[in-house]
Design a protein around this motif. Sequence first.
Motif, PDB file in Angstrom:
ATOM      1  N   VAL A   1      -1.624  -7.371   6.953  1.00 30.73           N
ATOM      2  CA  VAL A   1      -2.050  -7.211   5.562  1.00 30.73           C
ATOM      3  C   VAL A   1      -3.203  -6.212   5.515  1.00 30.73           C
ATOM      4  N   ALA A   2      -3.042  -5.158   4.725  1.00 31.26           N
ATOM      5  CA  ALA A   2      -4.057  -4.112   4.648  1.00 31.26           C
ATOM      6  C   ALA A   2      -5.010  -4.291   3.467  1.00 31.26           C
ATOM      7  N   ALA A   3      -4.574  -4.966   2.411  1.00 31.73           N
ATOM      8  CA  ALA A   3      -5.408  -5.106   1.213  1.00 31.73           C
ATOM      9  C   ALA A   3      -6.718  -5.812   1.543  1.00 31.73           C
ATOM     10  N   SER A   4      -7.811  -5.247   1.082  1.00 32.30           N
ATOM     11  CA  SER A   4      -9.126  -5.813   1.394  1.00 32.30           C
ATOM     12  C   SER A   4      -9.301  -7.220   0.839  1.00 32.30           C
ATOM     13  N   SER A   5      -8.571  -7.567  -0.213  1.00 27.81           N
ATOM     14  CA  SER A   5      -8.641  -8.925  -0.761  1.00 27.81           C
ATOM     15  C   SER A   5      -7.512  -9.806  -0.248  1.00 27.81           C
TER      16      SER A   5
ATOM     17  N   GLU B   1       6.199  -1.986   3.947  1.00 21.99           N
ATOM     18  CA  GLU B   1       5.414  -0.775   3.696  1.00 21.99           C
ATOM     19  C   GLU B   1       4.311  -1.069   2.681  1.00 21.99           C
ATOM     20  N   LEU B   2       4.616  -1.870   1.660  1.00 25.04           N
ATOM     21  CA  LEU B   2       3.599  -2.219   0.664  1.00 25.04           C
ATOM     22  C   LEU B   2       2.478  -3.060   1.270  1.00 25.04           C
ATOM     23  N   VAL B   3       2.851  -4.066   2.055  1.00 24.87           N
ATOM     24  CA  VAL B   3       1.854  -4.949   2.656  1.00 24.87           C
ATOM     25  C   VAL B   3       0.932  -4.165   3.579  1.00 24.87           C
ATOM     26  N   SER B   4       1.462  -3.130   4.215  1.00 26.23           N
ATOM     27  CA  SER B   4       0.668  -2.352   5.168  1.00 26.23           C
ATOM     28  C   SER B   4      -0.255  -1.337   4.480  1.00 26.23           C
TER      29      SER B   4
END
Length: 94
Positions: A8-12, A81-84
């Motif tokens: 998971v790349a999203a900071s939140s 791709e979105l999660v990354s």
Amino acid sequence: MHRRRVKVAASSGLHARPAALLAKAAAAQGIPTTIAKVSDGVPGEPVDTASIIGLMTLGAHQGDEVEIAADEEAAVDALAELVSRDLDEDVVLR
């Protein structure tokens, strides 16, 4: 069943905006998809990727590994791709 693990790349993590964007993209796939948080190399209980509430209950934070699964590889690849990506900063979904 096709499966792919991604961090998971999203900071939140998968909360609020990132969860909403991922759920919308999952629903657009037109097939059922699931996502599970991986802990100690083992995926937990999967949830419907198109469910914002399901995504938020995963408790997936930035850097956590998740496993996405679906019958179609293209759907898995698109969601992985979105999660990354850091969806907290992205303003446009393709």
